[in-house]
Design an enzyme around this catalytic site. Sequence first.
Site, PDB file in Angstrom:
ATOM      1  N   SER A  19       0.439  -1.222   0.056  1.00  0.00           N
ATOM      2  CA  SER A  19       0.009   0.010  -0.006  1.00  0.00           C
ATOM      3  C   SER A  19       0.904   1.756  -0.388  1.00  0.00           C
ATOM      4  CB  SER A  19      -0.442  -0.282   0.853  1.00  0.00           C
ATOM      5  OG  SER A  19      -0.345   0.070   2.826  1.00  0.00           O
ATOM      6  N   ARG A  20       1.940   1.367   0.368  1.00  0.00           N
ATOM      7  CA  ARG A  20       3.318   2.613   0.237  1.00  0.00           C
ATOM      8  C   ARG A  20       4.631   2.052   0.671  1.00  0.00           C
ATOM      9  NH1 ARG A  20       0.885   2.378   5.974  1.00  0.00           N
ATOM     10  NH2 ARG A  20       2.732   2.242   7.616  1.00  0.00           N
ATOM     11  N   GLY A  21       5.406   2.734   0.075  1.00  0.00           N
ATOM     12  CA  GLY A  21       6.768   2.357   0.647  1.00  0.00           C
ATOM     13  C   GLY A  21       7.379   2.042  -0.287  1.00  0.00           C
ATOM     14  N   ARG A  42      -3.077  -3.975   5.796  1.00  0.00           N
ATOM     15  CA  ARG A  42      -5.037  -3.516   6.773  1.00  0.00           C
ATOM     16  C   ARG A  42      -5.592  -1.874   6.577  1.00  0.00           C
ATOM     17  NH1 ARG A  42      -1.483  -3.239  11.939  1.00  0.00           N
ATOM     18  NH2 ARG A  42       0.273  -1.703  10.240  1.00  0.00           N
ATOM     19  N   ALA A  93       5.059  -7.588   3.852  1.00  0.00           N
ATOM     20  CA  ALA A  93       4.411  -6.289   4.888  1.00  0.00           C
ATOM     21  C   ALA A  93       5.736  -6.799   6.369  1.00  0.00           C
ATOM     22  CB  ALA A  93       2.956  -7.131   4.650  1.00  0.00           C
ATOM     23  N   SER A 145      16.202  -7.112   5.834  1.00  0.00           N
ATOM     24  CA  SER A 145      17.131  -6.159   6.229  1.00  0.00           C
ATOM     25  C   SER A 145      18.282  -6.012   6.322  1.00  0.00           C
ATOM     26  CB  SER A 145      15.969  -5.568   6.813  1.00  0.00           C
ATOM     27  OG  SER A 145      17.430  -4.631   8.341  1.00  0.00           O
ATOM     28  N   TYR A 158      12.909  -6.865  15.951  1.00  0.00           N
ATOM     29  CA  TYR A 158      12.971  -6.314  14.174  1.00  0.00           C
ATOM     30  C   TYR A 158      13.907  -7.028  13.778  1.00  0.00           C
ATOM     31  CZ  TYR A 158      13.123  -3.717   9.817  1.00  0.00           C
ATOM     32  OH  TYR A 158      12.812  -3.694   8.928  1.00  0.00           O
ATOM     33  N   LYS A 162      14.078 -10.218  11.656  1.00  0.00           N
ATOM     34  CA  LYS A 162      14.692 -10.226   9.521  1.00  0.00           C
ATOM     35  C   LYS A 162      15.443 -11.466   9.620  1.00  0.00           C
ATOM     36  CE  LYS A 162      11.749  -7.216   7.815  1.00  0.00           C
ATOM     37  NZ  LYS A 162      10.879  -7.126   6.820  1.00  0.00           N
TER      38      LYS A 162
HETATM   39  N1  NAP Z   1      12.360   1.671   5.298  1.00  0.00           N
HETATM   40  C1  NAP Z   1      13.582   1.414   5.395  1.00  0.00           C
HETATM   41  O1  NAP Z   1      14.524   1.778   6.184  1.00  0.00           O
HETATM   42  C2  NAP Z   1      13.753  -0.495   5.844  1.00  0.00           C
HETATM   43  C3  NAP Z   1      14.739  -0.408   5.446  1.00  0.00           C
HETATM   44  C4  NAP Z   1      15.563  -2.711   4.958  1.00  0.00           C
HETATM   45  C5  NAP Z   1      13.912  -3.363   4.810  1.00  0.00           C
HETATM   46  N2  NAP Z   1      13.139  -2.497   5.226  1.00  0.00           N
HETATM   47  C6  NAP Z   1      11.522  -3.430   5.422  1.00  0.00           C
HETATM   48  O2  NAP Z   1      11.424  -2.696   4.101  1.00  0.00           O
HETATM   49  C7  NAP Z   1       9.721  -3.425   4.380  1.00  0.00           C
HETATM   50  C8  NAP Z   1       8.530  -1.978   3.196  1.00  0.00           C
HETATM   51  O3  NAP Z   1       8.930  -1.355   4.461  1.00  0.00           O
HETATM   52  P1  NAP Z   1       8.898   0.321   4.537  1.00  0.00           P
HETATM   53  O4  NAP Z   1       9.726   0.686   4.740  1.00  0.00           O
HETATM   54  O5  NAP Z   1       8.110   0.252   3.158  1.00  0.00           O
HETATM   55  O6  NAP Z   1       7.562   0.119   6.018  1.00  0.00           O
HETATM   56  P2  NAP Z   1       6.227   0.910   5.454  1.00  0.00           P
HETATM   57  O7  NAP Z   1       6.489   1.840   4.823  1.00  0.00           O
HETATM   58  O8  NAP Z   1       5.744   1.399   6.875  1.00  0.00           O
HETATM   59  O9  NAP Z   1       5.524  -0.213   4.968  1.00  0.00           O
HETATM   60  C9  NAP Z   1       4.479  -1.008   5.908  1.00  0.00           C
HETATM   61  C10 NAP Z   1       3.920  -1.745   4.641  1.00  0.00           C
HETATM   62  O10 NAP Z   1       3.487  -2.923   5.206  1.00  0.00           O
HETATM   63  C11 NAP Z   1       1.776  -3.381   5.572  1.00  0.00           C
HETATM   64  N3  NAP Z   1       2.125  -3.806   7.341  1.00  0.00           N
HETATM   65  C12 NAP Z   1       2.011  -3.590   8.420  1.00  0.00           C
HETATM   66  N4  NAP Z   1       1.941  -3.801   9.012  1.00  0.00           N
HETATM   67  C13 NAP Z   1       0.291  -4.834   7.843  1.00  0.00           C
HETATM   68  C14 NAP Z   1       0.041  -5.566   8.669  1.00  0.00           C
HETATM   69  N5  NAP Z   1      -0.471  -6.506  10.190  1.00  0.00           N
HETATM   70  N6  NAP Z   1      -1.208  -6.750   8.012  1.00  0.00           N
HETATM   71  C15 NAP Z   1      -0.740  -6.604   6.432  1.00  0.00           C
HETATM   72  N7  NAP Z   1      -0.057  -5.286   6.243  1.00  0.00           N
HETATM   73  C16 NAP Z   1       0.362  -4.595   7.107  1.00  0.00           C
HETATM   74  C17 NAP Z   1       1.605  -1.289   5.637  1.00  0.00           C
HETATM   75  O11 NAP Z   1       0.128  -0.941   5.746  1.00  0.00           O
HETATM   76  P3  NAP Z   1      -0.372  -0.921   6.834  1.00  0.00           P
HETATM   77  O12 NAP Z   1      -0.135  -0.310   8.186  1.00  0.00           O
HETATM   78  O13 NAP Z   1      -1.738   0.121   6.189  1.00  0.00           O
HETATM   79  O14 NAP Z   1      -1.169  -2.211   7.160  1.00  0.00           O
HETATM   80  C18 NAP Z   1       2.322  -0.438   4.688  1.00  0.00           C
HETATM   81  O15 NAP Z   1       1.814  -1.641   3.246  1.00  0.00           O
HETATM   82  C19 NAP Z   1       9.381  -4.258   5.416  1.00  0.00           C
HETATM   83  O16 NAP Z   1       9.662  -5.225   5.474  1.00  0.00           O
HETATM   84  C20 NAP Z   1      10.974  -3.339   6.249  1.00  0.00           C
HETATM   85  O17 NAP Z   1      10.835  -4.266   7.377  1.00  0.00           O
HETATM   86  C21 NAP Z   1      12.529  -1.505   5.337  1.00  0.00           C
END
Ligand code: NAP
Length: 248
Positions: A19-21, A42, A93, A145, A158, A162
């Site tokens: 949905s985002r990110g 969600r 997610a 991650s 977290y 991972k």
């Molecule tokens: N951002 C970073 O620096 C970073 C670095 C390394 C790895 N990552 C990984 O990259 C991936 C994407 O991260 P992001 O930064 O893009 O995060 P984000 O912007 O917070 O997006 C997370 C996504 O997961 C969904 N989500 C969370 N809890 C959920 C649930 N219980 N059921 C269904 N959907 C759920 C959120 O939507 P809802 O909240 O509406 O459910 C949203 O669509 C993740 O696996 C994260 O661990 C991120």
Amino acid sequence: MSDSPLVPPSTVVLVSGGSRGLGLAIVTDLLDAGVRVAAFARTVTPELEKLAAEQPDRVHAGAVDVTDPAATQAFVREVEERLGPIDGVVNNAAVGQDSLHVHTSTGDIARIIETNLTAPLQLTRLVIRRMLGKGLRGRIVNITSICAQRGFPGLVAYSATKGGMDAATRSLARELGGRMLVNSVAPGFFASEMSAVLGSTQLDQIVRRTPTGHLTEPAEVVPVVRMLLCEQTNINGQVIVVDGAASV
Ligand SMILES: NC(=O)c1ccc[n+]([C@@H]2O[C@H](COP(=O)([O-])OP(=O)(O)OC[C@H]3O[C@@H](n4cnc5c(N)ncnc54)[C@H](OP(=O)(O)O)[C@@H]3O)[C@@H](O)[C@H]2O)c1
């Protein structure tokens, strides 16, 4: 000439947290590459809603909590009816963390583990059972991650989830015996709602430690995910780090 079986590119891919990110960037990129995409979170954001409204035959979106097995199962059935059998999954997610381990409640630890480790394992099990039942060969990509490989304060639970998914990637790749390619993509920090908790001092520190001189961008991660889903490769059971060598 090798006679090892080829795993065809995925044509219907399920993206959790699309949905985002990063998840939304993966959805958009796969659609541009001609893949039919199912995405859930969600809350369905206006961006995901728009994609589904514009391309109803190629996008299926839903409001589903990944920790609710009945809801994920119902969504998978809907996707199969709307788009056809799922032959690729991106476990994206996840929820983040911003608390020292001593200050993280038992409930918060459980929620992080349930969302980031238990739920993707269950979703993967659900989908691969259906793929195997249909004789499909598929692709699984787990978004993990750099935290699984390097220590970061405030991210203990977290990081554990991972690391767990990276370990599962290796064992599942072996267990499936080449019928599916299973890999992790481990990004460095990138700007998103999840990483918004990082202060400018922490972000500056990460950039200073990164030879390429900038935070990872989702646009720098999505081609790797697409390659693992759509290209003919023999990459299996690997963790591909995309962090500009910050962790090297
Ligand atoms: N951002 C970073 O620096 C970073 C670095 C390394 C790895 N990552 C990984 O990259 C991936 C994407 O991260 P992001 O930064 O893009 O995060 P984000 O912007 O917070 O997006 C997370 C996504 O997961 C969904 N989500 C969370 N809890 C959920 C649930 N219980 N059921 C269904 N959907 C759920 C959120 O939507 P809802 O909240 O509406 O459910 C949203 O669509 C993740 O696996 C994260 O661990 C991120």
